[in-house]
Design a protein around this motif. Structure first.
Motif, PDB file in Angstrom:
ATOM      1  N   LEU A  77       0.820  -1.208   0.000  1.00 45.96           N
ATOM      2  CA  LEU A  77       0.000   0.000   0.000  1.00 45.96           C
ATOM      3  C   LEU A  77       0.855   1.259   0.000  1.00 45.96           C
ATOM      4  O   LEU A  77       0.376   2.344  -0.344  1.00 45.96           O
ATOM      5  CB  LEU A  77      -0.931  -0.003   1.209  1.00 45.96           C
ATOM      6  CG  LEU A  77      -1.999  -1.092   1.221  1.00 45.96           C
ATOM      7  CD1 LEU A  77      -2.820  -1.041   2.514  1.00 45.96           C
ATOM      8  CD2 LEU A  77      -2.929  -0.973   0.007  1.00 45.96           C
ATOM      9  N   THR A  78       2.130   1.111   0.358  1.00 43.75           N
ATOM     10  CA  THR A  78       3.021   2.268   0.405  1.00 43.75           C
ATOM     11  C   THR A  78       3.641   2.604  -0.951  1.00 43.75           C
ATOM     12  O   THR A  78       4.293   3.641  -1.099  1.00 43.75           O
ATOM     13  CB  THR A  78       4.157   2.019   1.412  1.00 43.75           C
ATOM     14  OG1 THR A  78       4.820   0.793   1.062  1.00 43.75           O
ATOM     15  CG2 THR A  78       3.611   1.900   2.828  1.00 43.75           C
ATOM     16  N   GLU A  79       3.442   1.731  -1.941  1.00 38.13           N
ATOM     17  CA  GLU A  79       4.056   1.951  -3.263  1.00 38.13           C
ATOM     18  C   GLU A  79       3.435   3.163  -3.954  1.00 38.13           C
ATOM     19  O   GLU A  79       2.223   3.377  -3.920  1.00 38.13           O
ATOM     20  CB  GLU A  79       3.864   0.710  -4.133  1.00 38.13           C
ATOM     21  CG  GLU A  79       4.503   0.829  -5.508  1.00 38.13           C
ATOM     22  CD  GLU A  79       4.258  -0.397  -6.370  1.00 38.13           C
ATOM     23  OE1 GLU A  79       4.673  -0.388  -7.541  1.00 38.13           O
ATOM     24  OE2 GLU A  79       3.656  -1.367  -5.870  1.00 38.13           O
ATOM     25  N   GLU A 103       1.956  11.119  -9.300  1.00 39.51           N
ATOM     26  CA  GLU A 103       2.040   9.887  -8.517  1.00 39.51           C
ATOM     27  C   GLU A 103       1.382  10.056  -7.153  1.00 39.51           C
ATOM     28  O   GLU A 103       1.370  11.150  -6.585  1.00 39.51           O
ATOM     29  CB  GLU A 103       3.509   9.484  -8.316  1.00 39.51           C
ATOM     30  CG  GLU A 103       4.240   9.171  -9.605  1.00 39.51           C
ATOM     31  CD  GLU A 103       5.693   8.779  -9.354  1.00 39.51           C
ATOM     32  OE1 GLU A 103       6.174   8.956  -8.200  1.00 39.51           O
ATOM     33  OE2 GLU A 103       6.343   8.290 -10.291  1.00 39.51           O
ATOM     34  N   LEU A 104       0.863   8.942  -6.631  1.00 34.57           N
ATOM     35  CA  LEU A 104       0.239   8.910  -5.315  1.00 34.57           C
ATOM     36  C   LEU A 104       0.408   7.500  -4.749  1.00 34.57           C
ATOM     37  O   LEU A 104       0.422   6.526  -5.500  1.00 34.57           O
ATOM     38  CB  LEU A 104      -1.254   9.257  -5.419  1.00 34.57           C
ATOM     39  CG  LEU A 104      -2.028   9.486  -4.119  1.00 34.57           C
ATOM     40  CD1 LEU A 104      -1.525  10.725  -3.378  1.00 34.57           C
ATOM     41  CD2 LEU A 104      -3.527   9.626  -4.415  1.00 34.57           C
ATOM     42  N   ALA A 195      -5.141  14.627  -0.632  1.00 32.84           N
ATOM     43  CA  ALA A 195      -4.139  13.754  -1.252  1.00 32.84           C
ATOM     44  C   ALA A 195      -2.909  14.570  -1.639  1.00 32.84           C
ATOM     45  O   ALA A 195      -3.034  15.652  -2.230  1.00 32.84           O
ATOM     46  CB  ALA A 195      -4.727  13.075  -2.482  1.00 32.84           C
ATOM     47  N   GLN A 196      -1.736  14.034  -1.304  1.00 37.32           N
ATOM     48  CA  GLN A 196      -0.464  14.703  -1.581  1.00 37.32           C
ATOM     49  C   GLN A 196       0.218  14.010  -2.763  1.00 37.32           C
ATOM     50  O   GLN A 196       0.820  12.953  -2.607  1.00 37.32           O
ATOM     51  CB  GLN A 196       0.435  14.632  -0.336  1.00 37.32           C
ATOM     52  CG  GLN A 196      -0.229  15.063   0.954  1.00 37.32           C
ATOM     53  CD  GLN A 196      -0.258  16.573   1.114  1.00 37.32           C
ATOM     54  OE1 GLN A 196       0.406  17.294   0.384  1.00 37.32           O
ATOM     55  NE2 GLN A 196      -1.022  17.047   2.089  1.00 37.32           N
ATOM     56  N   PHE A 197       0.099  14.596  -3.939  1.00 37.81           N
ATOM     57  CA  PHE A 197       0.692  14.025  -5.147  1.00 37.81           C
ATOM     58  C   PHE A 197       2.138  14.497  -5.308  1.00 37.81           C
ATOM     59  O   PHE A 197       2.573  15.482  -4.719  1.00 37.81           O
ATOM     60  CB  PHE A 197      -0.115  14.453  -6.379  1.00 37.81           C
ATOM     61  CG  PHE A 197      -1.515  13.903  -6.426  1.00 37.81           C
ATOM     62  CD1 PHE A 197      -1.803  12.754  -7.144  1.00 37.81           C
ATOM     63  CD2 PHE A 197      -2.546  14.534  -5.740  1.00 37.81           C
ATOM     64  CE1 PHE A 197      -3.088  12.240  -7.181  1.00 37.81           C
ATOM     65  CE2 PHE A 197      -3.840  14.034  -5.776  1.00 37.81           C
ATOM     66  CZ  PHE A 197      -4.111  12.886  -6.497  1.00 37.81           C
ATOM     67  N   ARG A 198       2.859  13.776  -6.137  1.00 38.38           N
ATOM     68  CA  ARG A 198       4.213  14.199  -6.468  1.00 38.38           C
ATOM     69  C   ARG A 198       4.455  14.028  -7.975  1.00 38.38           C
ATOM     70  O   ARG A 198       3.721  13.308  -8.653  1.00 38.38           O
ATOM     71  CB  ARG A 198       5.257  13.413  -5.663  1.00 38.38           C
ATOM     72  CG  ARG A 198       5.414  11.966  -6.084  1.00 38.38           C
ATOM     73  CD  ARG A 198       6.509  11.280  -5.272  1.00 38.38           C
ATOM     74  NE  ARG A 198       6.837   9.966  -5.857  1.00 38.38           N
ATOM     75  CZ  ARG A 198       7.714   9.126  -5.341  1.00 38.38           C
ATOM     76  NH1 ARG A 198       8.363   9.443  -4.209  1.00 38.38           N
ATOM     77  NH2 ARG A 198       7.973   7.962  -5.937  1.00 38.38           N
ATOM     78  N   ARG A 203      -1.667  19.236  -4.301  1.00 36.00           N
ATOM     79  CA  ARG A 203      -2.642  18.666  -3.377  1.00 36.00           C
ATOM     80  C   ARG A 203      -4.039  18.764  -3.964  1.00 36.00           C
ATOM     81  O   ARG A 203      -4.359  19.702  -4.683  1.00 36.00           O
ATOM     82  CB  ARG A 203      -2.633  19.415  -2.041  1.00 36.00           C
ATOM     83  CG  ARG A 203      -1.319  19.419  -1.306  1.00 36.00           C
ATOM     84  CD  ARG A 203      -1.452  20.231  -0.030  1.00 36.00           C
ATOM     85  NE  ARG A 203      -0.222  20.268   0.742  1.00 36.00           N
ATOM     86  CZ  ARG A 203      -0.081  20.907   1.891  1.00 36.00           C
ATOM     87  NH1 ARG A 203      -1.126  21.567   2.397  1.00 36.00           N
ATOM     88  NH2 ARG A 203       1.069  20.898   2.537  1.00 36.00           N
ATOM     89  N   LEU A 204      -4.865  17.773  -3.621  1.00 38.48           N
ATOM     90  CA  LEU A 204      -6.276  17.810  -3.979  1.00 38.48           C
ATOM     91  C   LEU A 204      -7.098  17.366  -2.779  1.00 38.48           C
ATOM     92  O   LEU A 204      -6.768  16.371  -2.123  1.00 38.48           O
ATOM     93  CB  LEU A 204      -6.576  16.887  -5.171  1.00 38.48           C
ATOM     94  CG  LEU A 204      -6.054  17.315  -6.544  1.00 38.48           C
ATOM     95  CD1 LEU A 204      -6.376  16.234  -7.583  1.00 38.48           C
ATOM     96  CD2 LEU A 204      -6.644  18.650  -6.969  1.00 38.48           C
ATOM     97  N   ALA A 205      -8.162  18.095  -2.486  1.00 32.12           N
ATOM     98  CA  ALA A 205      -9.046  17.754  -1.369  1.00 32.12           C
ATOM     99  C   ALA A 205     -10.214  16.920  -1.881  1.00 32.12           C
ATOM    100  O   ALA A 205     -10.768  17.189  -2.948  1.00 32.12           O
ATOM    101  CB  ALA A 205      -9.555  19.022  -0.696  1.00 32.12           C
ATOM    102  N   PHE A 206     -10.591  15.905  -1.097  1.00 31.29           N
ATOM    103  CA  PHE A 206     -11.693  15.021  -1.459  1.00 31.29           C
ATOM    104  C   PHE A 206     -12.654  14.899  -0.276  1.00 31.29           C
ATOM    105  O   PHE A 206     -12.244  14.961   0.879  1.00 31.29           O
ATOM    106  CB  PHE A 206     -11.170  13.631  -1.837  1.00 31.29           C
ATOM    107  CG  PHE A 206     -10.303  13.604  -3.058  1.00 31.29           C
ATOM    108  CD1 PHE A 206     -10.857  13.398  -4.309  1.00 31.29           C
ATOM    109  CD2 PHE A 206      -8.924  13.796  -2.950  1.00 31.29           C
ATOM    110  CE1 PHE A 206     -10.061  13.383  -5.447  1.00 31.29           C
ATOM    111  CE2 PHE A 206      -8.123  13.779  -4.077  1.00 31.29           C
ATOM    112  CZ  PHE A 206      -8.683  13.579  -5.328  1.00 31.29           C
TER     113      PHE A 206
END
Length: 304
Positions: A77-79, A103-104, A195-198, A203-206
């Motif tokens: 799940l950390t991938e 990526e997330l 969510a913290q994307f790279r 960032r996106l709020a859900f």
């Protein structure tokens, strides 16, 4: 002597409580959902069914099976997963705010697929499955067979396809299986998440698509909503009722809040016996859909 009197008193009290419970006269349950099933998670069989064996499109309820396959794959799940351009066209509108190539972590991809019904997230989970997308769809159908969901078929991981079909009774089995995973319980009932994307970093709020997860009194343990014009408004939930986990499956309602209203009617029906009432527009919608189902596959309407 005193001990005997106490035991006798407790026996009488228990008998009175049982009598009161048995004395509840339940009216006919009124639901806006065209198809439904209600069952205690720890018991076999249904407490209530309404066209519970009718095969219908299930929209994003599909994502519960997507989550189950992800968890059972054993992939970490950390991938970090990359969001690739779709390799096949989406079966329906698949608007997303997620940027291609970003990526997330798999855990967060799964979380937003469940709580916010993010379609690109569900698609991405399937793309990163061992063996790829097609292997993921095969795993979904194999799991359905394993669970005894014999009237269920999956063709995509999002629910955007109307060919993802199941029955209310089959989906009870799916909720029971999904509830065995704490991650699915947590992710599907998360109220808000950022969510913290790279690559690039953003960032996106859900938010959760089910308003009932925000109400402590419901004790929602699993939640998933769904909508397609062909499937109507759908909701599956697991929540506590008098200390027992109850599964409710509500498929094909007219209004956005209709499944939530049905959940409330089910709760009152089981605790007080009151059958409730639904709007005339919901009744008209049900007649129209029942006629359409009958015309398409000769399905008979049954209420248990």
């Amino acid at each position: 002597m005193i001990r005997t009197a106490i035991v006798l008193a407790l026996t009488v009290l228990c008998s009175l409580n049982v009598s009161r419970a048995m004395a509840i006269e339940r009216s006919e349950l009124q639901l806006a959902s065209v198809n439904a099933a209600v069952a205690y998670a720890d018991d076999e069989g249904l407490v209530y069914g309404k066209n519970a064996d009718r095969r219908v499109p299930i929209a994003s309820i599909t994502k519960l099976m997507t989550a189950l396959v992800v968890m059972e794959s054993g992939e970490p799940l950390t991938e970090w997963l990359d969001f690739r351009e779709r390799h096949i066209p989406a079966p329906a509108n698949a608007y997303t705010r997620i940027r291609v190539s970003s990526e997330l972590r798999r855990s967060d991809v799964l979380r937003i697929a469940l709580m916010s019904s993010e379609n690109f997230a569900a698609h991405t989970l399937a793309r990163h499955h061992p063996g790829g997308y097609d292997a993921f769809i095969e795993a979904m159908n194999a799991k359905a067979v394993e669970l005894g969901m014999l009237k269920t078929t999956f063709v995509d991981p999002t629910g955007l396809s109307v060919d993802n079909r199941s029955t209310a009774a089959d989906l009870v089995r799916l909720v029971r299986a999904a509830s065995q995973y704490p991650q699915i319980r947590e992710y599907s009932t998360t109220r808000y998440f950022t969510a913290q994307f790279r690559q690039p970093r953003y960032r996106l709020a859900f938010g959760n698509t089910n308003v009932l997860v925000h109400r402590e009194s419901w004790g929602v343990g699993i939640s998933k909503t769904g909508y397609l014009s062909e499937a109507g408004r759908c909701l599956v939930m697991l929540f506590e009722l008098d200390g027992k986990p109850l599964v409710t499956v509500l498929l094909d309602s007219l209004g956005t809040r209709s499944p939530m209203g049905d959940a409330g009617r089910i709760k009152r029906w089981l605790t007080t016996g009151a059958g409730g009432s639904v709007a005339a527009a919901a009744r008209a919608y049900e007649r129209k859909k029942n006629a359409a189902y009958a015309a398409s596959d000769g399905a008979s309407v049954s209420v248990n």
